[in-house]
Write a protein that holds these residues in place. Structure first.
Motif, short mmCIF file in Angstrom:
data_model
loop_
_atom_site.label_atom_id
_atom_site.label_comp_id
_atom_site.label_asym_id
_atom_site.label_seq_id
_atom_site.Cartn_x
_atom_site.Cartn_y
_atom_site.Cartn_z
N ILE A 237 -16.94 -34.20 124.51
CA ILE A 237 -17.39 -32.82 124.60
C ILE A 237 -18.40 -32.76 123.17
CG2 ILE A 237 -17.02 -30.43 124.59
CD1 ILE A 237 -14.82 -30.86 126.54
N THR A 238 -19.53 -32.21 123.49
CA THR A 238 -20.50 -31.98 122.32
C THR A 238 -19.84 -30.96 121.46
OG1 THR A 238 -21.73 -30.36 123.31
CG2 THR A 238 -22.24 -32.91 123.33
N PRO A 239 -19.91 -30.90 120.07
CA PRO A 239 -19.66 -29.98 119.23
C PRO A 239 -20.22 -28.52 119.88
CG PRO A 239 -20.40 -31.80 117.84
CD PRO A 239 -20.56 -32.10 119.37
N SER A 240 -21.58 -28.41 120.28
CA SER A 240 -21.92 -27.23 120.43
C SER A 240 -21.27 -26.60 121.70
CB SER A 240 -23.56 -27.47 120.90
OG SER A 240 -23.73 -28.44 121.89
N ILE A 241 -21.18 -27.28 122.72
CA ILE A 241 -20.22 -26.72 123.80
C ILE A 241 -18.98 -26.23 123.48
CG2 ILE A 241 -19.07 -27.65 126.01
CD1 ILE A 241 -21.28 -29.40 126.64
N ALA A 242 -18.20 -27.05 122.58
CA ALA A 242 -16.88 -26.65 122.06
C ALA A 242 -16.98 -25.35 121.21
CB ALA A 242 -16.10 -27.68 120.88
N LYS A 243 -17.95 -25.29 120.38
CA LYS A 243 -18.20 -24.17 119.47
C LYS A 243 -18.46 -22.71 120.66
CE LYS A 243 -20.76 -21.99 115.82
NZ LYS A 243 -20.93 -20.66 116.58
N GLN A 244 -19.24 -22.89 121.47
CA GLN A 244 -19.64 -21.89 122.41
C GLN A 244 -18.48 -21.55 123.10
OE1 GLN A 244 -22.15 -20.10 122.45
NE2 GLN A 244 -22.21 -18.98 124.37
N MET A 273 -7.70 -21.86 117.81
CA MET A 273 -6.93 -22.58 118.92
C MET A 273 -7.73 -22.96 119.99
SD MET A 273 -3.36 -20.24 118.65
CE MET A 273 -4.21 -18.49 118.86
N ALA A 274 -8.83 -22.29 120.59
CA ALA A 274 -9.51 -22.55 121.65
C ALA A 274 -9.89 -23.92 121.56
CB ALA A 274 -10.30 -21.49 122.14
N ARG A 275 -10.67 -24.23 120.46
CA ARG A 275 -11.53 -25.14 120.08
C ARG A 275 -10.60 -26.41 119.75
NH1 ARG A 275 -12.67 -27.33 115.55
NH2 ARG A 275 -12.01 -25.56 114.09
N ARG A 276 -9.50 -26.22 119.16
CA ARG A 276 -8.73 -27.43 118.95
C ARG A 276 -8.02 -27.87 120.28
NH1 ARG A 276 -5.38 -25.52 113.42
NH2 ARG A 276 -7.27 -25.69 111.91
N GLN A 277 -7.45 -26.95 120.98
CA GLN A 277 -6.85 -27.26 122.24
C GLN A 277 -7.79 -28.18 123.36
OE1 GLN A 277 -4.39 -24.38 124.05
NE2 GLN A 277 -3.79 -23.63 122.18
N GLY A 279 -10.36 -29.95 122.34
CA GLY A 279 -10.43 -31.31 121.88
C GLY A 279 -9.06 -32.00 122.19
N TRP A 280 -7.84 -31.44 121.94
CA TRP A 280 -6.57 -32.18 122.39
C TRP A 280 -6.50 -32.66 123.74
CZ3 TRP A 280 -3.52 -28.06 119.52
CH2 TRP A 280 -3.63 -28.05 118.10
N THR A 281 -6.69 -31.61 124.73
CA THR A 281 -6.64 -31.77 126.03
C THR A 281 -7.65 -33.00 126.57
OG1 THR A 281 -7.94 -30.00 126.71
CG2 THR A 281 -5.44 -29.69 126.80
N TRP A 282 -9.12 -32.62 126.08
CA TRP A 282 -10.08 -33.55 126.67
C TRP A 282 -9.80 -34.98 126.05
CZ3 TRP A 282 -12.72 -32.78 130.68
CH2 TRP A 282 -13.74 -33.44 130.90
N GLU A 283 -9.35 -35.37 125.00
CA GLU A 283 -8.82 -36.58 124.52
C GLU A 283 -7.84 -37.22 125.44
OE1 GLU A 283 -10.21 -38.84 122.37
OE2 GLU A 283 -11.90 -37.41 122.40
N GLN A 284 -6.88 -36.26 125.85
CA GLN A 284 -6.01 -36.93 126.69
C GLN A 284 -6.33 -37.13 128.14
OE1 GLN A 284 -2.50 -34.26 126.98
NE2 GLN A 284 -1.31 -35.50 128.46
N TYR A 285 -7.32 -36.47 128.53
CA TYR A 285 -7.87 -36.51 129.81
C TYR A 285 -8.65 -37.96 129.81
CZ TYR A 285 -11.14 -36.21 133.73
OH TYR A 285 -11.86 -36.30 134.67
N ARG A 286 -9.51 -38.17 128.67
CA ARG A 286 -10.38 -39.40 128.57
C ARG A 286 -9.43 -40.57 128.66
NH1 ARG A 286 -13.05 -39.81 123.67
NH2 ARG A 286 -14.54 -41.09 124.58
#
Length: 296
Positions: A237-244, A273-277, A279-286
């Motif tokens: 997921i791109t940083p811009s999407i994660a930030k938004q 917390m939203a941004r970190r989670q 990242g964590w969940t998407w890495e697990q999904y990938r």
């Protein structure tokens, strides 16, 4: 103060019908604190500890049926795979002694915005089964919280079971507190990916008058993931999407200043917390999670 101690669920419903102001008692995590500090002096206490039905759970094909008084320890030890978000939240509850007695039904009954289970239940999309001598009904978790420490229960109803869909994707939970244990959340956040429906759900605790979802953030992320083909291609997921997404989650909060933290800090922490989670969940999904979609 009179102490009612029914031996069965039917007796408990009858007692609640006869004494609608009776306060249910199981783990007693919140109720006993209020009584000990003389903040509350109910006419009747309704002790539910003899009712085995409330401490039972069942894993079905699609859902988990969780008795209202199943202790947090049992959720942690037995339902980590099916309810990962709730299991993570259970780890943060108070002390081992309280985790051995307290359950999700107590959190729901108290309906405190700081209840540890609420963000995970919102993110998972739970339903609360309540019952009275008049019959039973299911309340979607989104409709359960009606105000500060208020819920959708009628005076003669008791919480029987929480129905939660088994996780079909990664889930996360985190909580900010002034120390690592025995602490009321400054704020909390839960996130669940639902690959089967290609949706994301959130839950925010202790940052609004009631537990809430960040619905605008969910809608943004759902659209961004779909438009970018992320569910299929597994791209980062791109940083811009994660930030938004994080900014929208932060904006969904409606906190107050109190002894545990300022409103400004709570909004900031929710976004982190939203941004970190995400990242964590998407890495697990990938990794392992994408097998649910049949992707390589």
């Amino acid at each position: 103060m009179d102490f009612l101690r029914p031996a069965s669920w039917e007796e408990a419903l009858a007692a609640k019908a006869e004494h609608p102001t009776a306060v249910p008692l199981s783990g007693g995590t919140d109720v006993m604190v209020e009584i000990n500090f003389d903040h509350r002096r109910p006419e009747y206490l309704l002790d539910l500890n003899r009712i085995e039905l409330l401490r039972e759970w069942e894993v079905g094909e699609e859902n988990v049926r969780l008795g209202a008084a199943v202790p947090y320890t049992q959720i942690m030890e037995n339902l980590r795979a099916e309810l990962p978000g709730l299991a993570l939240a259970s780890h943060t509850v108070a002390s081992p002694q309280i985790r051995n007695r307290g359950g999700v039904g107590g959190n729901l009954g108290t309906a405190s915005p700081a209840g540890d289970a609420h963000p995970a239940l919102l993110a998972a999309g739970a339903e609360v089964e309540v019952e009275s001598v008049r019959g039973s009904r299911f309340i979607p978790i989104d409709a359960f919280y009606t105000g500060v420490k208020r819920n959708a229960l009628q005076p003669d109803e008791l919480i029987k079971t929480v129905h939660i869909k088994k996780a079909d994707g990664p889930q996360q939970y985190s909580k900010v507190g002034t120390r690592n244990a025995m602490v009321i959340a400054v704020c909390a956040f839960g996130l669940a990916l639902h690959p089967e429906t290609r949706t994301v759900r959130t839950g925010i605790g202790s940052a609004a008058p009631t537990p809430i979802r960040a619905k605008e953030a969910e809608a943004f992320l759902n659209a961004a993931l779909e438009e970018g083909g992320f569910w299929d291609n597994g791209k980062i997921i791109t940083p811009s999407i994660a930030k938004q997404f994080a900014d929208l989650c932060s904006g969904a909060a409606n906190p107050i200043d109190d002894v545990r933290g300022t409103a400004k800090y709570r909004r900031h922490a929710v976004g982190i917390m939203a941004r970190r989670q995400l990242g964590w969940t998407w890495e697990q999904y990938r990794g392992t999670g994408r097998t649910l979609e049949g992707a390589a």
